[in-house]
Design a protein around this motif. Structure first.
Motif, PDB file in Angstrom:
ATOM      1  N   VAL A  43       0.813  -1.292  -0.062  1.00  0.00           N
ATOM      2  CA  VAL A  43      -0.121  -0.029  -0.025  1.00  0.00           C
ATOM      3  C   VAL A  43       0.831   1.498   0.095  1.00  0.00           C
ATOM      4  N   ALA A  44       1.923   1.257   0.803  1.00  0.00           N
ATOM      5  CA  ALA A  44       2.620   2.527   0.865  1.00  0.00           C
ATOM      6  C   ALA A  44       3.437   2.676  -0.423  1.00  0.00           C
ATOM      7  N   ASP A  45       3.760   1.729  -1.324  1.00  0.00           N
ATOM      8  CA  ASP A  45       4.366   1.952  -2.413  1.00  0.00           C
ATOM      9  C   ASP A  45       3.371   2.491  -3.620  1.00  0.00           C
ATOM     10  N   ILE A  46       2.087   1.979  -3.325  1.00  0.00           N
ATOM     11  CA  ILE A  46       1.227   2.672  -4.156  1.00  0.00           C
ATOM     12  C   ILE A  46       0.956   4.150  -3.927  1.00  0.00           C
ATOM     13  N   LEU A  47       0.876   4.550  -2.797  1.00  0.00           N
ATOM     14  CA  LEU A  47       0.906   5.882  -2.280  1.00  0.00           C
ATOM     15  C   LEU A  47       1.982   6.764  -2.695  1.00  0.00           C
ATOM     16  N   ARG A  48       3.261   6.115  -2.534  1.00  0.00           N
ATOM     17  CA  ARG A  48       4.304   6.914  -2.919  1.00  0.00           C
ATOM     18  C   ARG A  48       4.437   7.293  -4.470  1.00  0.00           C
ATOM     19  N   GLN A  49       3.813   6.378  -5.373  1.00  0.00           N
ATOM     20  CA  GLN A  49       3.806   6.370  -6.760  1.00  0.00           C
ATOM     21  C   GLN A  49       2.778   7.490  -7.123  1.00  0.00           C
ATOM     22  N   GLN A  50       1.657   7.481  -6.309  1.00  0.00           N
ATOM     23  CA  GLN A  50       0.503   8.526  -6.843  1.00  0.00           C
ATOM     24  C   GLN A  50       0.390   9.510  -5.476  1.00  0.00           C
ATOM     25  N   PRO A  51       1.038  10.616  -5.680  1.00  0.00           N
ATOM     26  CA  PRO A  51       1.282  11.378  -4.393  1.00  0.00           C
ATOM     27  C   PRO A  51      -0.135  12.090  -4.127  1.00  0.00           C
ATOM     28  N   GLU A  52      -0.991  12.080  -5.134  1.00  0.00           N
ATOM     29  CA  GLU A  52      -2.111  12.982  -5.113  1.00  0.00           C
ATOM     30  C   GLU A  52      -3.234  12.146  -4.398  1.00  0.00           C
ATOM     31  N   LEU A  53      -3.067  10.898  -4.156  1.00  0.00           N
ATOM     32  CA  LEU A  53      -3.846   9.809  -3.569  1.00  0.00           C
ATOM     33  C   LEU A  53      -4.016  10.283  -1.856  1.00  0.00           C
ATOM     34  N   LYS A  54      -5.234   9.902  -1.312  1.00  0.00           N
ATOM     35  CA  LYS A  54      -5.381   9.916   0.314  1.00  0.00           C
ATOM     36  C   LYS A  54      -5.910   8.589   0.835  1.00  0.00           C
ATOM     37  N   LEU A  55      -5.733   8.296   1.726  1.00  0.00           N
ATOM     38  CA  LEU A  55      -6.174   7.042   2.496  1.00  0.00           C
ATOM     39  C   LEU A  55      -7.039   7.250   3.556  1.00  0.00           C
ATOM     40  N   ALA A  56      -8.305   6.576   3.601  1.00  0.00           N
ATOM     41  CA  ALA A  56      -8.868   6.878   5.031  1.00  0.00           C
ATOM     42  C   ALA A  56      -8.943   5.281   5.621  1.00  0.00           C
ATOM     43  N   ILE A  57      -8.422   5.275   6.689  1.00  0.00           N
ATOM     44  CA  ILE A  57      -8.233   4.005   7.484  1.00  0.00           C
ATOM     45  C   ILE A  57      -9.478   3.883   8.486  1.00  0.00           C
ATOM     46  N   GLY A  58     -10.217   2.612   8.449  1.00  0.00           N
ATOM     47  CA  GLY A  58     -11.254   2.501   9.420  1.00  0.00           C
ATOM     48  C   GLY A  58     -11.082   1.201  10.219  1.00  0.00           C
ATOM     49  N   GLY A  59     -11.244   1.288  11.689  1.00  0.00           N
ATOM     50  CA  GLY A  59     -11.054  -0.144  12.583  1.00  0.00           C
ATOM     51  C   GLY A  59     -12.177  -0.538  12.844  1.00  0.00           C
ATOM     52  N   HIS A  60     -12.623  -1.804  12.790  1.00  0.00           N
ATOM     53  CA  HIS A  60     -13.923  -2.260  13.360  1.00  0.00           C
ATOM     54  C   HIS A  60     -13.875  -3.492  14.061  1.00  0.00           C
ATOM     55  N   THR A  61     -14.739  -3.736  15.064  1.00  0.00           N
ATOM     56  CA  THR A  61     -14.408  -5.056  15.889  1.00  0.00           C
ATOM     57  C   THR A  61     -16.082  -5.597  15.852  1.00  0.00           C
ATOM     58  N   SER A  62     -15.957  -6.611  16.681  1.00  0.00           N
ATOM     59  CA  SER A  62     -17.225  -7.549  17.036  1.00  0.00           C
ATOM     60  C   SER A  62     -18.071  -6.865  17.918  1.00  0.00           C
ATOM     61  N   SER A  63     -19.073  -7.542  18.270  1.00  0.00           N
ATOM     62  CA  SER A  63     -19.837  -7.177  19.317  1.00  0.00           C
ATOM     63  C   SER A  63     -19.249  -7.483  20.658  1.00  0.00           C
ATOM     64  N   ASP A  64     -18.299  -8.647  20.736  1.00  0.00           N
ATOM     65  CA  ASP A  64     -18.053  -9.147  22.123  1.00  0.00           C
ATOM     66  C   ASP A  64     -17.344  -8.035  22.818  1.00  0.00           C
ATOM     67  N   GLY A  65     -17.754  -8.234  24.324  1.00  0.00           N
ATOM     68  CA  GLY A  65     -17.168  -7.354  25.068  1.00  0.00           C
ATOM     69  C   GLY A  65     -17.982  -5.920  25.270  1.00  0.00           C
ATOM     70  N   SER A  66     -17.426  -5.128  25.902  1.00  0.00           N
ATOM     71  CA  SER A  66     -18.145  -3.662  26.166  1.00  0.00           C
ATOM     72  C   SER A  66     -17.649  -2.848  24.928  1.00  0.00           C
ATOM     73  N   ARG A  67     -18.904  -1.810  24.664  1.00  0.00           N
ATOM     74  CA  ARG A  67     -18.568  -1.026  23.343  1.00  0.00           C
ATOM     75  C   ARG A  67     -17.283  -0.176  23.750  1.00  0.00           C
ATOM     76  N   GLU A  68     -17.012   0.215  24.822  1.00  0.00           N
ATOM     77  CA  GLU A  68     -16.216   1.091  25.255  1.00  0.00           C
ATOM     78  C   GLU A  68     -14.817   0.654  24.843  1.00  0.00           C
TER      79      GLU A  68
END
Length: 500
Positions: A415-440
């Motif tokens: 992924v870093a290689d792609i971003l270096r080759q195309q400097p106009e690109l931006k990347l939004a990273i989202g983290g997700h979990t299951s519902s096990d455990g507390s929401r906090e």
């Protein structure tokens, strides 16, 4: 009837007396009155010579009313006039018992002549007067008298002091009409004139025969005196501008008193005869012509510091300073050192997203783009999106930790290689979990894992401002998360690439 006529005469006299610019006069005179008669009597030619005129009197009032500025005057009058005729015949007593017959037909009228008179000065106070006009006569009274003498000395008298008025034989008409003329002299207030009047209507209907003509005629003289001063005729004013010709420098052209009666077509206060430019307003000191103004900026050349360049009065006729030459004067230019346009107060058209394409031409003014795409970002290529999505699916962490596995780092290196080759690109990273455990706990873990991906890419030389990391916890599941397999799918990292 007599009362009505007297009232009419009094009313008319009062009107003439009180009329503006008129004076009243008293008149008295004498005349010879005759009657012109034509009838169907067979021996008329032999007896008409026995009729003679009657010497009558005229007495009454006359008005003298000037008409405008001319020498013409209107002279209506009201007076009592004696008219009629006499008859006398001597007979041959050898063949007739009658010695002589004499009769009188005397008729009195109230005459109202309406004359137009022209006066010609022939001295300081003397004028020759001549005039004519119609007249109306109203029957006032009449008297008939016949005296007959026979050869044996007998005397017979027949009188009628109140003849009838109407249309029957022996009646007089209530009114008569005709024309009259006058000529004579005025000596100051005194006047002496000759007059002639001819009736145009039949005033009487005989009893014993039919007459086709029965008309009055008078000729005589009148002496009179005006009671007031001669009214001064209004001064001559040919152009009707209220300024007498004697004081009017332009007597045939109307104009204001301020310009001595001369017109001023352009309203500049310079009379047309003295105005070198009568159709253009100009100052008196330039003889009515406007001052030259070569640059047409409304400032005369004599007052214009820049006579060949249009300017403003506050700049003494010179154009205002414009340092950047954009047509917006410096005093109104918010960017005086940078050429712009008037609608932005002299500043250039804004380029909000800084992509080199101004906002008026940019279809995406808040997102940097390319000119080829009208200022909007180019779409990310499909294969790049697929590679990024594939890599996102391979990112894994240690159990319940935000630590990338070695295999995940290799994937992110791609992924870093792609971003270096195309400097106009931006990347939004989202983290997700299951519902096990507390929401906090899940929100905190998902944020830490998204940050771990972001920090790793930064460590590979990708600018932090091109990256964003957000932890969503269990809030955006892909399924219901009831089975272990579904829960595993919900524990994931998503990466969305864009060029905006």
């Amino acid at each position: 009837m007599k009362r009505i006529l007297l009232l009419l005469s009094f009313s008319l006299t009062t009107f003439l007396t009180t009329s503006a610019q008129s004076r009243i006069g008293l008149l008295i005179g004498g005349h010879q009155a005759t009657v012109q008669e034509k009838n169907d009597l067979p021996d008329w030619e032999s007896i008409k010579g026995n009729y003679k005129g009657r010497t009558g009197l005229r007495i009454g009032f006359i008005a003298d009313m000037p008409l405008g500025t001319s020498r013409f005057y209107f002279q209506p009058a009201v007076f009592l006039s004696n008219k009629g005729r006499k008859y006398a015949q001597v007979f041959d007593t050898t063949v007739s018992q009658t010695l002589s017959v004499s009769s009188r037909q005397f008729v009195n009228y109230i005459d109202i002549p309406l004359n137009l008179v022209y006066k010609i000065p022939i001295g300081r106070t003397t004028k020759f007067v001549i005039g004519a006009g119609p007249y109306l006569s109203f029957f006032y009274s009449a008297k008939h008298k016949t005296e007959t003498f026979s050869k044996d000395g007998q005397y017979t008298l027949e009188e009628d002091n109140d003849p009838g008025v109407g249309k029957e034989p022996g009646d007089y008409k209530i009114y008569d009409y005709g024309v009259n003329g006058t000529a004579g002299f005025e000596f100051g207030r005194v006047f002496l004139t000759a007059h002639y009047a001819q009736g145009l209507g039949n005033f009487y209907k005989p009893v014993d025969y039919t007459a086709s003509q029965f008309r009055h005629r008078t000729i005589g003289a009148t002496l009179g005196i005006f009671l007031g001063k001669q009214p001064e005729p209004a001064p001559r004013d040919q152009d009707k501008d209220g300024i007498p010709d004697k004081d009017d420098k332009c007597p045939t052209l109307p104009g204001p008193a301020a310009l001595n009666g001369c017109p001023d077509a352009d309203g500049d206060g310079v009379a047309d005869p003295s105005d070198r430019c009568p159709a253009e307003a100009g100052p008196v000191e330039n003889q009515g012509c406007p001052w030259p103004d070569r640059d047409k900026d409304g400032i005369a050349d004599k007052d214009d510091a820049c006579p060949d360049q249009p300017g403003l009065p506050e700049d003494k006729g010179c154009p205002p300073a414009d340092s950047d030459g954009d047509g917006v004067p410096d005093k109104a230019d918010k960017c005086p050192q940078q050429a712009g346009v008037a609608r932005y107060d002299g500043c250039p058209v804004p380029d909000t997203d800084g992509d080199g394409i101004n906002d008026e031409e940019d279809k995406c003014p808040t997102k940097a783009g390319t000119r080829a795409n009208n200022g909007c970002p180019e779409e990310v290529k499909k294969e790049v999106v697929e590679k990024i999505n594939y890599a996102a699916g391979k990112v894994q962490f240690a159990v319940n930790k935000a630590v990338l596995t070695p295999a995940s780092k290799k994937v992110l290196d791609g992924v870093a290689d792609i971003l270096r080759q195309q400097p106009e690109l931006k990347l939004a990273i989202g983290g997700h979990t299951s519902s096990d455990g507390s929401r906090e706990l899940n929100l905190r873990l998902s944020q830490q894992r998204a940050d771990a991906v972001k920090n790793y890419l930064i460590s590979k030389g990708i600018e932090a401002e091109r990256l964003s990391a957000t932890g969503y916890g269990p809030d955006q599941p892909l399924n219901e998360g009831k089975t272990a397999a579904e829960k595993a799918q919900n524990r994931r990292v998503e990466m969305v690439v864009s060029n905006q």
